[in-house]
Scaffold this motif. Structure first.
Motif, PDB file in Angstrom:
ATOM      1  N   LEU A  99       0.954  -0.721   0.160  1.00 48.11           N
ATOM      2  CA  LEU A  99       0.439   0.107  -0.338  1.00 48.11           C
ATOM      3  C   LEU A  99       0.835   1.374   0.193  1.00 48.11           C
ATOM      4  O   LEU A  99       0.626   1.985  -1.068  1.00 48.11           O
ATOM      5  N   THR A 100       1.907   1.112   0.862  1.00 52.43           N
ATOM      6  CA  THR A 100       2.971   2.460   0.739  1.00 52.43           C
ATOM      7  C   THR A 100       3.442   2.904  -0.853  1.00 52.43           C
ATOM      8  O   THR A 100       3.555   4.130  -0.499  1.00 52.43           O
ATOM      9  N   ARG A 101       3.871   1.490  -0.541  1.00 49.39           N
ATOM     10  CA  ARG A 101       4.658   1.729  -2.186  1.00 49.39           C
ATOM     11  C   ARG A 101       3.814   2.088  -3.213  1.00 49.39           C
ATOM     12  O   ARG A 101       4.283   2.827  -4.386  1.00 49.39           O
ATOM     13  N   ILE A 102       3.344   1.490  -3.495  1.00 53.47           N
ATOM     14  CA  ILE A 102       1.778   1.787  -4.928  1.00 53.47           C
ATOM     15  C   ILE A 102       1.749   3.490  -4.619  1.00 53.47           C
ATOM     16  O   ILE A 102       1.725   4.135  -5.484  1.00 53.47           O
ATOM     17  N   SER A 103       1.372   3.433  -3.374  1.00 52.43           N
ATOM     18  CA  SER A 103       0.303   5.323  -3.183  1.00 52.43           C
ATOM     19  C   SER A 103       1.677   6.227  -3.493  1.00 52.43           C
ATOM     20  O   SER A 103       2.009   7.328  -4.092  1.00 52.43           O
ATOM     21  N   LEU A 104       3.188   5.721  -2.698  1.00 54.29           N
ATOM     22  CA  LEU A 104       4.197   7.002  -2.386  1.00 54.29           C
ATOM     23  C   LEU A 104       4.848   6.749  -3.862  1.00 54.29           C
ATOM     24  O   LEU A 104       5.830   8.368  -4.387  1.00 54.29           O
ATOM     25  N   ARG A 105       5.196   5.837  -4.604  1.00 57.66           N
ATOM     26  CA  ARG A 105       6.505   5.543  -5.494  1.00 57.66           C
ATOM     27  C   ARG A 105       5.886   5.625  -6.767  1.00 57.66           C
ATOM     28  O   ARG A 105       6.431   5.651  -7.718  1.00 57.66           O
ATOM     29  N   LEU A 106       4.062   5.567  -6.513  1.00 60.69           N
ATOM     30  CA  LEU A 106       4.131   5.268  -8.347  1.00 60.69           C
ATOM     31  C   LEU A 106       2.442   6.354  -8.552  1.00 60.69           C
ATOM     32  O   LEU A 106       2.663   7.330  -9.552  1.00 60.69           O
ATOM     33  N   LEU A 107       1.396   6.183  -7.494  1.00 61.62           N
ATOM     34  CA  LEU A 107       0.254   7.030  -7.796  1.00 61.62           C
ATOM     35  C   LEU A 107       0.755   8.498  -7.818  1.00 61.62           C
ATOM     36  O   LEU A 107       0.131   9.406  -8.144  1.00 61.62           O
ATOM     37  N   LEU A 108       1.278   8.952  -6.703  1.00 66.08           N
ATOM     38  CA  LEU A 108       1.638  10.205  -6.755  1.00 66.08           C
ATOM     39  C   LEU A 108       2.084  10.717  -6.996  1.00 66.08           C
ATOM     40  O   LEU A 108       2.303  12.134  -7.600  1.00 66.08           O
ATOM     41  N   PRO A 109       3.350  10.397  -7.112  1.00 64.87           N
ATOM     42  CA  PRO A 109       4.614  11.107  -8.646  1.00 64.87           C
ATOM     43  C   PRO A 109       3.633  11.661 -10.355  1.00 64.87           C
ATOM     44  O   PRO A 109       4.301  12.738 -10.968  1.00 64.87           O
ATOM     45  N   ILE A 110       3.155  10.725 -10.547  1.00 66.21           N
ATOM     46  CA  ILE A 110       2.644  10.329 -11.631  1.00 66.21           C
ATOM     47  C   ILE A 110       1.667  11.238 -11.429  1.00 66.21           C
ATOM     48  O   ILE A 110       0.629  12.488 -12.679  1.00 66.21           O
ATOM     49  N   ALA A 111       0.321  11.654 -10.770  1.00 67.56           N
ATOM     50  CA  ALA A 111      -0.367  12.696 -10.124  1.00 67.56           C
ATOM     51  C   ALA A 111      -0.188  13.725 -10.106  1.00 67.56           C
ATOM     52  O   ALA A 111      -0.719  14.759 -10.283  1.00 67.56           O
ATOM     53  N   ILE A 112       0.804  13.982  -9.623  1.00 66.32           N
ATOM     54  CA  ILE A 112       1.488  15.436 -10.128  1.00 66.32           C
ATOM     55  C   ILE A 112       1.933  15.826 -10.638  1.00 66.32           C
ATOM     56  O   ILE A 112       1.781  17.376 -11.664  1.00 66.32           O
ATOM     57  N   VAL A 113       2.581  15.293 -11.781  1.00 60.99           N
ATOM     58  CA  VAL A 113       2.896  15.982 -12.897  1.00 60.99           C
ATOM     59  C   VAL A 113       1.671  16.039 -13.843  1.00 60.99           C
ATOM     60  O   VAL A 113       2.310  16.457 -14.683  1.00 60.99           O
TER      61      VAL A 113
END
Length: 553
Positions: A169-183
């Protein structure tokens, strides 16, 4: 530029962008799910919640973690909604009733985002950001975490461990979803999507009237509602609203966002099982259904038998002129095949067969390519069924990726397949049988039945879109659809994780001359046939009473 040419160019550009992302994004997801290294921020979070990031869990513990986290999410979101009138940035919105708040909390926690309210007039900025947007991230991460556990069931041998939910849960949220969402939030904001903290502004319309126009942090929520296949709009008109989706370019970006992770996960699957050809076979089936659906909806919406439709040149009712038939149909096919539920046009206004296809897309089980994570594990369940059917044909114990599929595994797969149709058909049948709930239908006859069927199909498959010609903000509908969302989300996860545990305990079986190759076109055709037969046999009578009857009439 003609609408047909624009449609072709949009489709080509979209397919090209998805193809370019398939390998790098799929490989990246596989690496973050398999690496033993933790980021410093992740270690800090593990210490706060008391999690050992290096300890794997048995499937029942993994399941309890999923359920506990989701239950706490429901309670937190419910409390936030009920208390929002006393919080900052509430904008003076009225207090939401208990049954509607419960339905909304369930909806966003289950990745459904069914909305029986108008977002701009019922939710303040704080609830939109700290409640709904947060659930858009973590509910998507839960789906990917569950499919990761299932893939580990195929790759691990003689063990009862399928991973650590809190780490996933932590890795998917922080390393995948959050960076793409910011861009992509920056991309959307740069192209006209609203991003501010304004409340309501009084403006004078062209006719001299007064209108309250709401602002808000739209772009940041818009990106994750699509990337996480959530679908809940900041505004009631969802992605048809010019503040959420102002141009043809942003429309194409939004369709790309709702497809990109789901279409890349088969690459993740292939990499984790050590055979990229398996991922190609799965994504081929997903792609076939997606292309067929988009083409058929576009075709049916170009049919114009009525006087008004002939004058418009197509079935343009309920569609935005800036998107046209092509952009609307592409969005409709993608959003109903991915459990997203966002809309840039109103499906209730589609032609009978065009609208019927949006229902059928959800009835497929949201597997082409489906929701983030849920689409892939749904397709893998059907792949298990397809291999089992093939084994019965040749009189041999079926094997998939070196794991035998016996009675225990097939029971879990069968229960998974039966759960959603039962919820849809029982729920829709009950609503039609109750006179008080029938009165909530805007239309009578086949189309009225289609509205009810769509509502329960959307809720049980965690899609969240609606035909909209039905009054659902009642205690009965909020409760019934809420239960459909809960059971439609978590019962399948129970069976998926149980199957993962059963597969992980097995000793791998070497491939032999009698093993069915699951990476060839023959298997792609077999799996596609299983998908169609399972859906056709289950839902055809209901479809015949609704969109098919309306279309033939």
């Amino acid at each position: 530029m003609g609408d047909t040419l624009a449609g072709w160019l949009q489709a080509i550009a979209l397919v090209g962008a998805l193809a370019l992302c398939y390998r790098p994004l799929g490989d990246y997801i596989a690496r973050l799910l398999t690496t033993s290294k933790h980021l410093r921020a992740e270690r800090a979070l593990y210490r706060v919640v008391g999690v050992d990031g290096d300890a794997d869990q048995r499937w029942p513990v993994y399941l309890r973690s999923v359920l506990a986290f989701s239950a706490l999410s429901v309670l937190f979101l419910y409390g936030l909604i009920r208390l929002q009138t006393h919080l900052l940035l509430s904008l003076g919105v009225p207090e939401m009733e208990a049954h509607q708040a419960w339905n909304t909390a369930i909806s966003f926690t289950t990745n459904t985002n069914w909305q029986s309210y108008s977002g701009e007039s019922a939710m303040g900025h704080l609830v939109q950001m700290a409640g709904l947007a947060v659930q858009n991230f973590v509910s998507a991460a839960v789906g990917i975490a569950v499919v990761a556990a299932l893939i580990r069931g195929f790759t691990r041998n003689r063990t009862d461990r399928v991973g650590n939910f809190w780490v996933d849960l932590t890795r998917i949220s922080l390393r995948l979803l959050l960076p793409i969402a910011i861009v992509f939030a920056l991309v959307l904001a740069a192209n006209g999507v609203v991003q501010n903290f304004h409340g309501f502004h009084e403006v004078t319309t062209l006719t001299g009237g007064q209108q309250a126009v709401p602002g808000g942090p739209v772009a940041s929520q818009e990106v994750i509602k699509l990337l996480g296949t959530n679908g809940g709009g900041f505004y009631n008109a969802n992605s048809a609203h010019p503040f959420e989706n102002p141009t043809g370019f942003t429309n194409l970006v939004e369709v790309f966002l709702l497809l990109v992770i789901a279409f890349s996960l088969p690459r993740t699957f292939g990499r984790m099982v050590g055979d990229h050809r398996q991922g190609y076979a799965i994504v081929a089936v997903m792609g076939l259904f997606w292309v067929a659906s988009a083409a058929l909806i576009t075709f049916f919406e170009h049919q114009h038998g009525g006087t008004a439709l002939q004058a418009a040149g197509a079935a343009m009712e309920g569609k935005e002129q800036r998107f046209g038939i092509a952009g609307s149909s592409l969005f409709a096919a993608s959003t109903t095949l991915t459990s997203t539920g966002a809309v840039n046009s109103f499906h209730d206004s589609y032609s009978p067969f065009g609208g019927g296809l949006t229902i059928f897309n959800m009835m497929l089980g949201e597997i082409a390519p489906g929701g983030t994570g849920s689409g892939l594990y749904g397709m893998l369940i059907l792949a298990v069924v397809a291999v089992f059917v093939a084994g019965l044909m040749v009189g041999r114990t079926p094997e998939y990726l070196g794991k035998k599929l016996g009675g225990r595994e097939m029971k879990f797969a069968s229960l998974y397949i039966l759960t959603t149709p039962a919820l849809v058909l029982i729920g829709a049948g009950t609503a039609i049988a109750l006179p008080g709930e029938r009165a909530g239908m805007l239309n009578s006859g086949p189309h009225g039945f289609s509205e009810v069927l769509y509502a329960f199909t959307s809720a049980a498959n965690n899609n969240g879109s609606a035909f909209a010609g039905i009054t659902v903000n009642t205690a009965w509908y909020d409760t019934a659809l809420g239960l459909a969302m809960v059971f439609g989300r978590f019962l399948p996860m129970v069976f998926v994780l149980a199957l993962a545990g059963s597969l992980a305990r097995q000793q791998p079986v070497p491939a032999s001359a009698g093993t069915l190759p699951t990476h060839r076109p023959l298997f792609v055709g077999l799996l596609s046939g299983v998908v169609l037969i399972v859906v056709g046999l289950t839902y055809f009578p209901a479809l015949a009473l609704g969109p098919i009857a309306e279309g033939l009439h």
